[in-house]
Write an enzyme that holds these catalytic residues in place. Structure first.
Site, PDB file in Angstrom:
ATOM      1  CG  HIS A   1       8.190  -3.067   0.847  1.00 58.11           C
ATOM      2  ND1 HIS A   1       7.725  -1.849   1.261  1.00 58.11           N
ATOM      3  CD2 HIS A   1       7.642  -3.986   1.701  1.00 58.11           C
ATOM      4  CE1 HIS A   1       6.934  -2.006   2.310  1.00 58.11           C
ATOM      5  NE2 HIS A   1       6.856  -3.299   2.591  1.00 58.11           N
TER       6      HIS A   1
ATOM      7  CB  CYS B   1       3.406  -2.669   2.424  1.00 63.25           C
ATOM      8  SG  CYS B   1       3.562  -4.089   3.543  1.00 63.25           S
TER       9      CYS B   1
END
Length: 503
Positions: free
Chosen positions: A438, A337
């Site tokens: 994630h 991310c």
């Protein structure tokens, strides 16, 4: 008459005293007894968040509690989520969607509206479940904040919920924690507190028996039990306080190989790496103070709520040089991310999503640049990596388009909608890679693939990994609570009709 679930509130004498643990234990215990259970936290402040099946964002702690309750997470379980971007401001996620960026003052001006939204979310949950386990935030006795409280005693009063007050004996002053909390709240609020749980006890419990007697005699309320410190299982932590101020670490200190995670100032979703902490024969460590990295098998740049600010921190602190030296020396770097965005050439913020509009130079290790822009992506995502299927989730404001020749993954579905997209980027030699995904290590085969790529082919990744390991941990937690808490006395706080179902 419309069905209305009973409520039980778990509040605390302070932050990180164990409210989440006790609430999670009660979710699993009551679920195991056949009740439909849901967690609820009106307002959460955390950069650890997750995505619901509907594509809404909510606090990771309530997702954990929903898993423990064996129910699907829903943003009604955490209607207000504050994601700090600075010491004075946060992004406010309301009912699962980014709503506003607020300073402390502007947030408090909206408290009445947010309290109404939280009440509505709780009412919806109460129509669908048998019992709701409310969790408080921080201390329930912050006298300067109680007038605008939407998550502690004010919400417990609205829910007509008896309160279990959790105190932490490990930090010391447990008697003052309990008595001081009662002294700071009004008599009608004191009356709502049914009793106490003392958390994180070490040593011979018989030595604390006089302390229990004193608490009960002084307050006139029950001590429902004392929870010893546990180490035979792990429950995901809610707050980054558990990884604050890690000391410098040299892999030579350990008998096994080590993987490092850079503890960024605005780190988010560090629970991504929980499966790696469970591996035998490998050690995961967090590093905050700059140090040489050459002896680590891999280094991970995690997610962050403030990519540009943390990129600047890497440069100002000296980490940037160490990371570039590590990459030049043949090290393996993974960015997830915000960490993925940092590995690229530039992070551009034309609309001032994270502060003043501008651009920040990345590490330049991947041929991508990121543009920060709304709307926020919040998806449950199905993907494949080298033919291995996995499921993760995405939460990001950035748009990063890798060259097709060096993309990392194929995205097959987002929020149950099929697609044929690409995610992530990998350098030509395979040592530097980044992804928005994630939950990457929740899939055992994905973890094996990554470990093999960094040279750890002999590390065994058990099938009891990721979600399966978490479910086993909830069972261990429930057994731990049942062994040390008077659950019958706790359930006596609930309505008679519900107690009869629990017998």
């Amino acid at each position: 008459m419309t069905h209305k679930a009973a409520c039980l509130a778990v509040l605390g004498t302070g932050s990180d005293v164990g409210k989440s643990i006790v609430a999670t234990a009660l979710c699993r215990i009551f679920a195991n007894r056949g009740l439909r259970v849901a967690p609820f936290k009106a307002q959460n402040m955390s950069n650890n968040s997750g995505v619901t099946p509907e594509g809404a964002e909510m606090g990771r702690a309530q997702i954990v509690q929903a898993e423990a309750a064996r129910t699907a997470p829903h943003c009604d379980m955490n209607p207000v989520l504050l994601k700090p971007v600075s010491d004075l401001g946060s992004q406010v996620v309301l009912n699962g969607s980014a709503w506003m960026d607020a300073s402390s003052q502007s947030y408090y001006r909206n408290k009445d509206f947010l309290f109404a939204e939280s009440r509505a979310a709780l009412d919806r949950l109460r129509g669908a479940y048998d019992v709701i386990i409310l969790e408080g935030a921080g201390s329930c006795a912050e006298v300067n904040l109680m007038a605008n409280d939407i998550v502690n005693l004010r919400m417990a009063a609205y829910a007509e919920a008896p309160v279990v007050l959790v105190a932490d004996i490990d930090r010391g002053g447990v008697f003052a924690q309990i008595v001081g909390t009662l002294a700071c709240i009004a008599p009608e609020q004191q009356a709502r507190i049914g009793g106490f749980v003392v958390n994180r006890f070490r040593g011979d419990l018989s030595l604390f028996r006089p302390g229990i007697d004193w608490i009960e005699q002084y307050t006139g309320k029950r001590v429902f039990g004392v929870l010893p410190w546990f180490r035979h299982f792990r429950i995901e932590a809610e707050d980054a306080v558990v990884i604050e101020s890690p000391r410098p670490f040299q892999p030579t200190e350990a008998a096994e190989p080590a993987i490092a995670v850079i503890r960024l100032p605005h780190i988010s979703n560090f629970t991504d790496f929980e499966p790696l902490t469970q591996l035998d024969g490998c050690r995961l460590v967090y590093l905050e103070q700059p140090q040489a990295l050459s002896a680590f098998c891999a280094v991970i740049l995690p997610g962050t709520k403030a990519t540009c600010a943390d990129l600047q921190w890497l440069a100002d602190s000296g980490w940037r040089g160490h990371l570039l030296d590590y990459a030049a020396g043949g090290g393996h770097l993974l960015g997830i991310c915000g960490g993925y965005q940092m590995l690229g050439t530039w992070v551009r913020d034309p609309d001032g999503i994270e502060g003043a509009p501008g651009a920040t130079a990345g590490l330049g290790l991947l041929p991508v640049e990121t543009v920060l822009k709304a709307p926020k992506t919040t998806t449950l995502t199905d993907f494949t990596w080298d033919g291995i299927a996995g499921r993760g989730y995405e939460i990001h404001m950035g748009r990063t388009q890798p060259p097709e020749a060096c993309s990392l993954m194929t995205v097959q579905a987002r929020n149950r909608q099929t697609c044929a997209d690409r995610d992530g980027c990998v350098a030509a030699d395979g040592r530097i890679m980044g992804t928005y995904m994630h939950g990457l290590f929740d899939t055992p085969a994905i973890t094996r693939r990554w470990l093999a790529g960094i040279g750890l082919t002999r590390i065994e990744v058990d099938r009891l990994h990721g979600p399966a390991a978490r479910d086993q941990a909830y069972e261990h937690l429930a057994a731990h609570a049942l062994a040390h808490l008077d659950i019958e006395a706790l359930t006596a706080l609930l309505p008679t009709s519900l107690r009869e179902r629990l017998r």
